[in-house]
Design a protein around this motif. Structure first.
Motif, PDB file in Angstrom:
ATOM      1  N   GLU A   1       0.860  -1.192   0.000  1.00  0.00           N
ATOM      2  CA  GLU A   1       0.000   0.000   0.000  1.00  0.00           C
ATOM      3  C   GLU A   1       0.889   1.233   0.000  1.00  0.00           C
ATOM      4  O   GLU A   1       1.763   1.356   0.863  1.00  0.00           O
ATOM      5  CB  GLU A   1      -0.902  -0.013   1.238  1.00  0.00           C
ATOM      6  CG  GLU A   1      -1.717   1.216   1.473  1.00  0.00           C
ATOM      7  CD  GLU A   1      -2.643   1.577   0.330  1.00  0.00           C
ATOM      8  OE1 GLU A   1      -2.445   2.652  -0.270  1.00  0.00           O
ATOM      9  OE2 GLU A   1      -3.557   0.791   0.029  1.00  0.00           O
TER      10      GLU A   1
ATOM     11  N   TYR B   1      -4.553  -0.716   7.918  1.00  0.00           N
ATOM     12  CA  TYR B   1      -4.541  -2.177   7.728  1.00  0.00           C
ATOM     13  C   TYR B   1      -3.792  -2.863   8.868  1.00  0.00           C
ATOM     14  O   TYR B   1      -4.225  -3.885   9.376  1.00  0.00           O
ATOM     15  CB  TYR B   1      -3.885  -2.565   6.407  1.00  0.00           C
ATOM     16  CG  TYR B   1      -4.714  -2.307   5.184  1.00  0.00           C
ATOM     17  CD1 TYR B   1      -6.087  -2.548   5.159  1.00  0.00           C
ATOM     18  CD2 TYR B   1      -4.131  -1.824   4.019  1.00  0.00           C
ATOM     19  CE1 TYR B   1      -6.836  -2.303   4.030  1.00  0.00           C
ATOM     20  CE2 TYR B   1      -4.876  -1.594   2.881  1.00  0.00           C
ATOM     21  CZ  TYR B   1      -6.223  -1.834   2.893  1.00  0.00           C
ATOM     22  OH  TYR B   1      -6.966  -1.606   1.764  1.00  0.00           O
TER      23      TYR B   1
ATOM     24  N   ILE C   1      -1.940  -8.531   1.201  1.00  0.00           N
ATOM     25  CA  ILE C   1      -3.056  -7.604   0.993  1.00  0.00           C
ATOM     26  C   ILE C   1      -2.472  -6.474   0.154  1.00  0.00           C
ATOM     27  O   ILE C   1      -1.546  -5.783   0.599  1.00  0.00           O
ATOM     28  CB  ILE C   1      -3.655  -7.101   2.311  1.00  0.00           C
ATOM     29  CG1 ILE C   1      -4.266  -8.283   3.058  1.00  0.00           C
ATOM     30  CG2 ILE C   1      -4.699  -6.008   2.036  1.00  0.00           C
ATOM     31  CD1 ILE C   1      -4.876  -7.938   4.384  1.00  0.00           C
TER      32      ILE C   1
ATOM     33  N   ASP D   1      -2.748  -3.223  -2.652  1.00  0.00           N
ATOM     34  CA  ASP D   1      -3.366  -2.143  -3.404  1.00  0.00           C
ATOM     35  C   ASP D   1      -2.954  -2.367  -4.860  1.00  0.00           C
ATOM     36  O   ASP D   1      -1.766  -2.458  -5.160  1.00  0.00           O
ATOM     37  CB  ASP D   1      -2.861  -0.794  -2.898  1.00  0.00           C
ATOM     38  CG  ASP D   1      -3.438   0.400  -3.631  1.00  0.00           C
ATOM     39  OD1 ASP D   1      -4.267   0.220  -4.540  1.00  0.00           O
ATOM     40  OD2 ASP D   1      -3.043   1.530  -3.291  1.00  0.00           O
TER      41      ASP D   1
ATOM     42  N   VAL E   1      -7.071  -4.945  -3.061  1.00  0.00           N
ATOM     43  CA  VAL E   1      -8.003  -3.914  -2.635  1.00  0.00           C
ATOM     44  C   VAL E   1      -7.843  -2.783  -3.647  1.00  0.00           C
ATOM     45  O   VAL E   1      -6.725  -2.302  -3.866  1.00  0.00           O
ATOM     46  CB  VAL E   1      -7.682  -3.426  -1.204  1.00  0.00           C
ATOM     47  CG1 VAL E   1      -8.694  -2.399  -0.762  1.00  0.00           C
ATOM     48  CG2 VAL E   1      -7.639  -4.596  -0.234  1.00  0.00           C
ATOM     49  N   SER E   2      -8.953  -2.420  -4.295  1.00  0.00           N
ATOM     50  CA  SER E   2      -8.834  -1.473  -5.398  1.00  0.00           C
ATOM     51  C   SER E   2     -10.099  -0.647  -5.577  1.00  0.00           C
ATOM     52  O   SER E   2     -11.192  -1.101  -5.248  1.00  0.00           O
ATOM     53  CB  SER E   2      -8.550  -2.253  -6.694  1.00  0.00           C
ATOM     54  OG  SER E   2      -8.491  -1.384  -7.794  1.00  0.00           O
TER      55      SER E   2
ATOM     56  N   VAL F   1     -11.432  -6.714  -3.719  1.00  0.00           N
ATOM     57  CA  VAL F   1     -12.464  -6.017  -2.968  1.00  0.00           C
ATOM     58  C   VAL F   1     -12.378  -4.523  -3.254  1.00  0.00           C
ATOM     59  O   VAL F   1     -11.298  -3.981  -3.474  1.00  0.00           O
ATOM     60  CB  VAL F   1     -12.387  -6.297  -1.450  1.00  0.00           C
ATOM     61  CG1 VAL F   1     -12.686  -7.745  -1.160  1.00  0.00           C
ATOM     62  CG2 VAL F   1     -11.050  -5.921  -0.891  1.00  0.00           C
ATOM     63  N   GLN F   2     -13.525  -3.901  -3.245  1.00  0.00           N
ATOM     64  CA  GLN F   2     -13.647  -2.475  -3.539  1.00  0.00           C
ATOM     65  C   GLN F   2     -13.195  -1.647  -2.335  1.00  0.00           C
ATOM     66  O   GLN F   2     -13.547  -1.947  -1.197  1.00  0.00           O
ATOM     67  CB  GLN F   2     -15.116  -2.166  -3.859  1.00  0.00           C
ATOM     68  CG  GLN F   2     -15.416  -0.733  -4.190  1.00  0.00           C
ATOM     69  CD  GLN F   2     -14.962  -0.339  -5.582  1.00  0.00           C
ATOM     70  OE1 GLN F   2     -15.083  -1.108  -6.516  1.00  0.00           O
ATOM     71  NE2 GLN F   2     -14.421   0.862  -5.702  1.00  0.00           N
ATOM     72  N   LYS F   3     -12.409  -0.604  -2.599  1.00  0.00           N
ATOM     73  CA  LYS F   3     -12.070   0.363  -1.553  1.00  0.00           C
ATOM     74  C   LYS F   3     -13.260   1.279  -1.353  1.00  0.00           C
ATOM     75  O   LYS F   3     -13.945   1.585  -2.319  1.00  0.00           O
ATOM     76  CB  LYS F   3     -10.873   1.220  -1.976  1.00  0.00           C
ATOM     77  CG  LYS F   3      -9.542   0.603  -1.756  1.00  0.00           C
ATOM     78  CD  LYS F   3      -8.471   1.624  -2.110  1.00  0.00           C
ATOM     79  CE  LYS F   3      -7.095   1.104  -1.794  1.00  0.00           C
ATOM     80  NZ  LYS F   3      -6.056   2.077  -2.104  1.00  0.00           N
TER      81      LYS F   3
ATOM     82  N   ILE G   1     -12.725  -0.571   2.452  1.00  0.00           N
ATOM     83  CA  ILE G   1     -13.166  -1.861   2.985  1.00  0.00           C
ATOM     84  C   ILE G   1     -13.320  -1.758   4.497  1.00  0.00           C
ATOM     85  O   ILE G   1     -12.494  -1.138   5.170  1.00  0.00           O
ATOM     86  CB  ILE G   1     -12.203  -2.987   2.596  1.00  0.00           C
ATOM     87  CG1 ILE G   1     -12.754  -4.341   3.039  1.00  0.00           C
ATOM     88  CG2 ILE G   1     -10.810  -2.738   3.108  1.00  0.00           C
ATOM     89  CD1 ILE G   1     -12.059  -5.523   2.442  1.00  0.00           C
TER      90      ILE G   1
ATOM     91  N   LEU H   1     -13.095  -7.333   5.661  1.00  0.00           N
ATOM     92  CA  LEU H   1     -11.725  -7.798   5.479  1.00  0.00           C
ATOM     93  C   LEU H   1     -11.501  -9.105   6.234  1.00  0.00           C
ATOM     94  O   LEU H   1     -10.902 -10.043   5.706  1.00  0.00           O
ATOM     95  CB  LEU H   1     -10.723  -6.734   5.935  1.00  0.00           C
ATOM     96  CG  LEU H   1      -9.241  -7.084   5.741  1.00  0.00           C
ATOM     97  CD1 LEU H   1      -8.931  -7.319   4.259  1.00  0.00           C
ATOM     98  CD2 LEU H   1      -8.361  -5.972   6.309  1.00  0.00           C
TER      99      LEU H   1
END
Length: 130
Positions: free
Chosen positions: A19, A28, A62, A64, A90-91, A107-109, A111, A116
């Protein structure tokens, strides 16, 4: 039936967070600690993620998908050449990630912690994670 005190302790999962936003990375780290996991490293670039994965040997990534320097997707692709590591993207652009890596867990940001936790549980329970 066992009481909750007699249940086997959950294994601590070592997580590499990729990230480039320091505040989100720390968020996170806090969420994962609350879940009983540990962050072995936070990488902010594609090259840093690949190096950290080689050095730390995490149980989970995890990631980005879009980084200022490089690509989270490209980092995961390179890391996976050395062997499978369960991973979650995560995007803000789920469709874009799936175009590059069909079948990936994305998964959509933003989150939520509960979401999670559920996704981590699902990813680690999948046969490919064993």
């Amino acid at each position: 039936m066992k009481s909750s005190q007699e249940e086997a302790p959950r294994r601590t999962v070592r997580v590499l967070v990729v990230e480039d936003d320091a505040i989100i990375g720390m968020l996170y780290e806090d969420m994962l600690a609350e879940m009983g996991h540990s962050v072995c490293a936070i990488a902010t670039t594609q090259a840093g993620a690949v190096a950290a994965a080689a050095q730390q040997k995490p149980d989970l990534l995890i990631v980005d998908a879009s980084l200022r320097e490089g690509s989270g997707v490209a980092a995961v692709q390179e890391i996976l050449r050395g062997g499978f590591v369960p991973h979650i993207f995560v995007s803000g652009d789920v469709a874009g990630v799936l175009k590059l890596m069909p079948g990936a867990i994305v998964v959509q940001k933003p989150i939520l912690e509960l979401d999670l936790a559920r996704i981590i549980q699902r990813v680690l329970a999948s046969p490919s994670a064993r």
